[in-house]
Design an enzyme around this catalytic site. Structure first.
Site, short mmCIF file in Angstrom:
data_model
loop_
_atom_site.label_atom_id
_atom_site.label_comp_id
_atom_site.label_asym_id
_atom_site.label_seq_id
_atom_site.Cartn_x
_atom_site.Cartn_y
_atom_site.Cartn_z
N LYS A 47 -10.32 -6.52 -12.43
CA LYS A 47 -9.15 -7.14 -11.81
C LYS A 47 -8.99 -8.62 -12.23
CE LYS A 47 -9.05 -3.99 -7.84
NZ LYS A 47 -8.98 -3.91 -6.35
N TYR A 70 -0.05 1.40 -7.09
CA TYR A 70 -0.59 1.34 -5.72
C TYR A 70 0.36 1.95 -4.69
CZ TYR A 70 -4.75 -1.47 -6.86
OH TYR A 70 -5.96 -1.91 -7.33
N PHE A 97 -1.18 -5.00 3.47
CA PHE A 97 -1.62 -5.81 2.34
C PHE A 97 -0.93 -5.43 1.01
CE2 PHE A 97 -4.79 -2.36 2.93
CZ PHE A 97 -4.71 -1.73 1.69
N ASN A 99 -11.57 -8.14 -5.20
CA ASN A 99 -12.88 -7.49 -5.18
C ASN A 99 -13.35 -7.01 -6.55
OD1 ASN A 99 -11.12 -5.38 -5.41
ND2 ASN A 99 -11.72 -4.33 -3.54
N HIS A 136 -11.50 -1.94 -9.79
CA HIS A 136 -10.88 -0.75 -9.20
C HIS A 136 -11.56 0.49 -9.77
CE1 HIS A 136 -7.84 2.26 -8.10
NE2 HIS A 136 -8.05 2.74 -9.32
N GLU A 172 -4.24 8.18 -12.69
CA GLU A 172 -4.43 6.79 -13.10
C GLU A 172 -4.75 6.67 -14.59
OE1 GLU A 172 -7.29 5.36 -10.24
OE2 GLU A 172 -5.84 5.44 -8.60
P1 DAT Z 1 -10.76 0.88 -3.05
O1 DAT Z 1 -10.29 -0.13 -4.08
O2 DAT Z 1 -12.20 0.67 -2.66
O3 DAT Z 1 -10.46 2.31 -3.45
P2 DAT Z 1 -8.50 1.08 -1.22
O4 DAT Z 1 -8.01 2.17 -2.11
O5 DAT Z 1 -8.61 1.37 0.24
O6 DAT Z 1 -9.95 0.57 -1.70
O7 DAT Z 1 -7.59 -0.21 -1.38
C1 DAT Z 1 -7.07 -0.55 -2.66
C2 DAT Z 1 -7.15 -2.04 -2.81
O8 DAT Z 1 -6.34 -2.67 -1.83
C3 DAT Z 1 -8.55 -2.63 -2.61
O9 DAT Z 1 -9.35 -2.56 -3.77
C4 DAT Z 1 -8.22 -4.04 -2.24
C5 DAT Z 1 -6.96 -3.90 -1.41
N1 DAT Z 1 -7.28 -3.80 0.02
C6 DAT Z 1 -7.82 -2.75 0.67
N2 DAT Z 1 -7.98 -3.01 1.97
C7 DAT Z 1 -7.52 -4.26 2.16
C8 DAT Z 1 -7.40 -5.12 3.28
N3 DAT Z 1 -7.77 -4.75 4.50
N4 DAT Z 1 -6.87 -6.36 3.07
C9 DAT Z 1 -6.46 -6.76 1.86
N5 DAT Z 1 -6.54 -6.00 0.75
C10 DAT Z 1 -7.06 -4.77 0.89
MG MG Z 2 -8.68 3.27 -3.72
#
Ligand code: DAT
Ligand code: MG
Length: 138
Positions: free
Chosen positions: A9, A49, A57, A112, A115, A126
């Site tokens: 990222k 997304y 978010f 973070n 991905h 994807e």
């Molecule tokens: P992952 O990337 O572990 O699959 P996810 O699919 O639940 O997690 O979410 C996609 C992305 O969205 C994640 O990498 C970062 C962002 N994200 C997730 N939860 C969040 C939150 N509570 N606040 C801000 N960004 C968030």
């Molecule tokens: Mg995810």
């Protein structure tokens, strides 16, 4: 043999962590079968997304993912989807296990570092979003 989709990222690319992250992928035995540096357009980030469209978010996530270049990768190996998720660690770096990429390189739950696809169906979607099948025939 399974394939999964990975992104380094914008925050990790900006902090010169491409090499460290690629090193962990290669050391794990996963094979990189596709790799490109790209800058996502806003519409691409929104589509990529779209499962998170209703989440609070979503807008911020799309802003962040278009804030700088990212590295998109196709990874291959037995159980590649879970192996890459395990290498990354939990979504929130503060909750990720020691030694995981997100724990070591992530800054917060949004920024973070990486991905990874979470299931075979999302991996297929994807991978197809960023790579032609012919590009991955290595
Ligand atoms: P992952 O990337 O572990 O699959 P996810 O699919 O639940 O997690 O979410 C996609 C992305 O969205 C994640 O990498 C970062 C962002 N994200 C997730 N939860 C969040 C939150 N509570 N606040 C801000 N960004 C968030
Ligand atoms: Mg995810």
């Amino acid at each position: 043999m399974e394939r999964t989709f990975a992104i380094i990222k914008p925050d990790a690319v900006a902090r010169h962590l491409i090499g460290d992250i690629v090193k962990r992928i290669e050391a794990s035995g996963l094979k990189i079968v596709g790799m490109r540096l790209v800058r996502l357009a806003r519409a691409e980030a929104e589509t990529f997304y779209d499962v998170h469209k209703a989440r609070p978010f979503y807008g911020s996530l799309c802003d962040y993912m278009t804030s700088g270049p990212v590295v998109v990768m196709a990874l291959e190996g037995d159980g590649a989807i879970k192996r890459w998720r395990d290498l990354m660690g939990a979504t929130d770096p503060a909750k990720a296990d020691p030694g995981t990429i997100r724990r070591d390189f992530g800054q917060n739950v949004e920024q973070n570092a990486t991905h990874g696809s979470d299931a075979p169906e999302t991996a297929a979607r994807e991978l197809a979003f960023f790579f032609r099948t012919s590009e991955l025939t290595v």
